[in-house]
Design a protein around this motif. Sequence first.
Motif, short mmCIF file in Angstrom:
data_model
loop_
_atom_site.label_atom_id
_atom_site.label_comp_id
_atom_site.label_asym_id
_atom_site.label_seq_id
_atom_site.Cartn_x
_atom_site.Cartn_y
_atom_site.Cartn_z
N TYR A 139 0.82 -1.21 0.00
CA TYR A 139 0.00 0.00 0.00
C TYR A 139 0.85 1.25 0.00
O TYR A 139 1.71 1.40 0.87
CB TYR A 139 -0.92 -0.01 1.23
N ASP A 141 0.02 5.44 -0.70
CA ASP A 141 -0.97 6.43 -1.10
C ASP A 141 -0.31 7.44 -2.03
O ASP A 141 -0.03 8.57 -1.64
CB ASP A 141 -1.55 7.09 0.15
N ARG A 153 -2.09 2.48 -5.82
CA ARG A 153 -2.03 2.66 -4.37
C ARG A 153 -2.07 1.30 -3.66
O ARG A 153 -1.58 1.16 -2.57
CB ARG A 153 -3.17 3.56 -3.91
N GLU A 154 -2.71 0.32 -4.30
CA GLU A 154 -2.68 -1.06 -3.80
C GLU A 154 -2.11 -1.89 -4.92
O GLU A 154 -2.63 -1.86 -6.04
CB GLU A 154 -4.11 -1.51 -3.44
N PRO B 72 -9.79 -5.62 -4.49
CA PRO B 72 -8.90 -4.87 -3.59
C PRO B 72 -9.29 -5.07 -2.12
O PRO B 72 -10.43 -5.39 -1.80
CB PRO B 72 -9.13 -3.42 -4.00
N MET B 74 -8.56 -2.42 -0.11
CA MET B 74 -8.97 -1.03 0.18
C MET B 74 -10.31 -0.77 -0.51
O MET B 74 -10.37 -0.64 -1.73
CB MET B 74 -7.94 -0.06 -0.40
N ASP B 98 -7.68 8.36 2.96
CA ASP B 98 -6.53 8.53 2.08
C ASP B 98 -6.03 9.97 2.19
O ASP B 98 -6.55 10.77 2.99
CB ASP B 98 -6.84 8.11 0.64
N ARG B 99 -5.00 10.32 1.44
CA ARG B 99 -4.39 11.64 1.59
C ARG B 99 -5.32 12.77 1.22
O ARG B 99 -5.09 13.92 1.58
CB ARG B 99 -3.08 11.71 0.78
#
Lengths: 615, 615
Positions: A139, A141, A153-154, B72, B74, B98-99
């Motif tokens: 992971y 980001d 991101r993944e 996924p 996520m 997330d960001r």
Amino acid sequence: MRQSQLLSPTLRQAPADAEAASHQLLMRAGYIRPLAAGVYSYLPMGWKVLRHIERIVREEMDRAGAQELHLPAMLPAELWKESGRYDVYGPELIRLHDRHGREFALGPTHEEAVTALIRDEVKSYKRVPLTVYQIQTKYRDERRPRFGLLRCREFVMKDAYSFDIDAAGLDASYRSMFEAYHRIMQRLGLCYRAVEADAGAMGGEGATHEFTALADVGEDTVVTCTECGYAANLERAEAGRGASTASDAVGNGVDGDAQAARVETDENLAEDQTSKLADAQAYKLASAIAQAERFLTPDMKTIKDLVAGLKLDETAFIKTLIYIADGETVAVLVRGDHEVNEIKVKNALGADVIELADEETVVQVTGAPTGFAGPIGLKQKVKLLVDYAVAALSEGIAGANEEDYHVKHVVPGRDFAIDAAGDYRNVMEGESCPYCGGGRLQFHRGIEVGHVFKLGTKYSAALGATVLDPNGREHPLLMGCYGIGVSRLMAAIVEQHHDERGLIWPQAIAPFQVHVIPVAVKDEKQMQAAEQLYAELQRAGVSVLLDDRDERVGVKLADADLFGIPLRIVCGKSVADGMVEWKERASSEVKLVAIGECLEKVRQWEQLSLCSPVW
Amino acid sequence: MRQSQLLSPTLRQAPADAEAASHQLLMRAGYIRPLAAGVYSYLPMGWKVLRHIERIVREEMDRAGAQELHLPAMLPAELWKESGRYDVYGPELIRLHDRHGREFALGPTHEEAVTALIRDEVKSYKRVPLTVYQIQTKYRDERRPRFGLLRCREFVMKDAYSFDIDAAGLDASYRSMFEAYHRIMQRLGLCYRAVEADAGAMGGEGATHEFTALADVGEDTVVTCTECGYAANLERAEAGRGASTASDAVGNGVDGDAQAARVETDENLAEDQTSKLADAQAYKLASAIAQAERFLTPDMKTIKDLVAGLKLDETAFIKTLIYIADGETVAVLVRGDHEVNEIKVKNALGADVIELADEETVVQVTGAPTGFAGPIGLKQKVKLLVDYAVAALSEGIAGANEEDYHVKHVVPGRDFAIDAAGDYRNVMEGESCPYCGGGRLQFHRGIEVGHVFKLGTKYSAALGATVLDPNGREHPLLMGCYGIGVSRLMAAIVEQHHDERGLIWPQAIAPFQVHVIPVAVKDEKQMQAAEQLYAELQRAGVSVLLDDRDERVGVKLADADLFGIPLRIVCGKSVADGMVEWKERASSEVKLVAIGECLEKVRQWEQLSLCSPVW
């Protein structure tokens, strides 16, 4: 597998945001689907390909003697605080809290976790060398996930870690992984280069290599030499101090001899007897140049503005950039036509983080807004990092640290002290090779698919991972880390193996080996031939997809091209004559083959590909 | 593999917190290590076993026609909000941002993600039936992770999802998975039962089964019948309304006839002609009982207190528990010796969430602190859910809704209205079987290792996943979901396959098949024999571990017992006579075998186990 049952939804159009060919085609062929930005589902054929890549990576890791294990993705923040990376890693690290409020990170990489494990479990020199690896979902980001599987991101990564008691052991472990990586790339049919990469604080020769797949969509720049085997990434590629700057200077019409003389003042010669002579010569030359002089340059904030306004070449200017490195403000000077290489600056300073100073800091340090910084008359004393090419200038034009003013006749060393001359810039295409000197540097775009790295004691020292030698003395373990972007590899392979009609899988990782296509499923003879072939191939252990859908032949063939299965056998009208059409996806040739000979020919074809020259 | 190189750190002592045998032994044998509570690293041998389990699960999924994909971990929170589970799931769901501040959940299960995928990609009846599966790391922030791999926060799961256009299709898909699960459990050598489980809102016969491995450490209770094949988990197991309560009552010395008469007032007979008669009889009986009467019961808050204080049997009491179900307050009445089954109450109310009311609500509803609630004189009108066994009481003692007071001679139906008579309690061991009537119920502890479940349209309706039938009409897809705890299986197998000395792996999943052990590595003959066997077996494709360590034989054999490799070949003194010792881990017998015959005997042994009766 029967295609009517296979979850393989095709798209006529690629999604608007899909820029890379791999992104477009993997989407269109129904191999992947996004669930969020940079977060993808793998549909059955996509997952088959990914697992084939995993298998090849696993086989080569095992062959190299690495042991597979599996570390958690949920990593306690404490571990990352021990190594000091928890605060440094920034927003790429996905952080979360459990129900008790304890902090965790989702593993972007596992140096901490593996070092803590080995610290606790391995105490004696008898247990090393040891290399462990895992294939795992990671992971990160990313600020800007894009290009489908290229920047996610993944994503799926293979990460390996070696542990040795001494440098010779680390060298051997590194070499073993380096060779395994070559075998992997070759088995995957990739066009790639192993390039020298930035080793950060580790430094040293051959301390790190990136395995880069050549591809226009790649975000990395690989620098190679036209003559010798030199290959490095742009961050790492060394700027030749002599020849290249001199030749550039000659090209720009400046006195070559004077230039060459100054070049000899560089670090390597500093201790040399000749350096004093050179200094004297340089002084004489410099003293022949007029005094530095402020002049008005209204609205000329960039090199481009200055070139246009003053009708001079970019090489006549000195760019001064203000950076903040681990909290300290520094100024980096490069020639007008050059770009600062922040990695080189960071390494030279031994800093963890470097970033361009904000406007406020620039005003504080220079007394002027951004665009007018220069080495003379700074309001604050800051360290000046002077690129070799600037140090080599007989004179140049720099900012005056005052809005709308620059200074001309600036002589490095005369008008400002050179705190640290060094290589702080990116090389430029066409420069001389820093190694052989004879060749010229070429640039290529590439995708970083693997990275081998000598970590040394960075993590073992931070986490206290030591072993006892035969004499009972404690040694911190020397570590290497070795990553492969498994899902990224899938995209990189597509970038190199496709045409305008679709994917073209190398046999080693194709979702199916053979695609059997009856032209008309309602034609009894054609369907019977197709079913017979399908059954026969399956019995023989060949992975085969049968397009049993009642669709127009155009649709079926277009889907087949899109899917990219390496061998296609079409059962059409020639079935009446006992023949089927044989077409390899990578070729345009269509052959007629007797139905009875198909199995034997498929077996031969499989053997042929297994013995391909890359392997 | 040479043991000197294998990362397999053994422990003499299991960690203090390891209660389960599987937890102790997997730790001691160096198969797993914790990184945080409920978060484990798999060391090389542990990972090998896990991958063998994965392989068997994968083979049987593929054989059942399920297609492997990968979703996924996520998951965007929006998806979970669409299904309505984001708010309901509670703190077990690990949430993160997330960001950009977008909410995500780490997938504990993937109904939403897979339904959204199929909704977007499958539009026609032609593409169903479709079953997809994945083997993936899942995340659940368990309140109390424990027992090593049995209850983790990060764990490996196989989850499959089926999609059908009608109930008959769902039945067939369900059956196919049900059978595949049986094959998997059998190949893994597990002692298990497929038990009826709670289907929640779905209800219906055979709508869900749990596959439960029998094990004392298990947290689930499986109820089976001594006579018939009935097996259900405790949540689901139906309380017999007649025989069992009656017999209990008889056992407690209450008038059996009166009891039996009241039993006939239950729901099933309500419409029946006989019910009026029964009511009349019951009324007559009830009217013969004295009026309800308040009496002082100081400090008697629990059934235990009352039994001790009043010298009466538990069955003489009516327990009244106040619950909050989806915000609504309800009262549940069970007999003093019975336990409320919250799942049954939840299902009866069609509620999503049910929990015991807090003290404040209890005081509000009853006017008294907890311990004195009863059906008569509640301060607020709430729904009374009366268990059949309470409804069947001729009279009982209940709380008076006043501190330190209870009421005696309480006659259900006379003194309070029975809003909803039903089965709201756990069955008790020894009760009559609700199915055959002749047998008695037995309790067993078990570990839930698999779960097959007919979801119906729960997710497809919420997320709008429909297909068109041949007539162009839209149908919501009928779904099934099918989970297997892959890492939990590993622990469950250990619970059933170990002894006091260590692990005993079934051959199908053992990390190595054969453990070759030279007694003294410095004895040239012994070592040569061992090396020769090692090489020979490896060439033959047998996975073999060679204990090449220079350790005392006692240490080596103890480690071998701990590791649990199914076949051990010891090269000791008898090597001088051309013989080695052959010992299977599961047996105590030691045989002498000629070195030259070893390979052939290993091959026979492998075949034998492959043809084991469970498969």
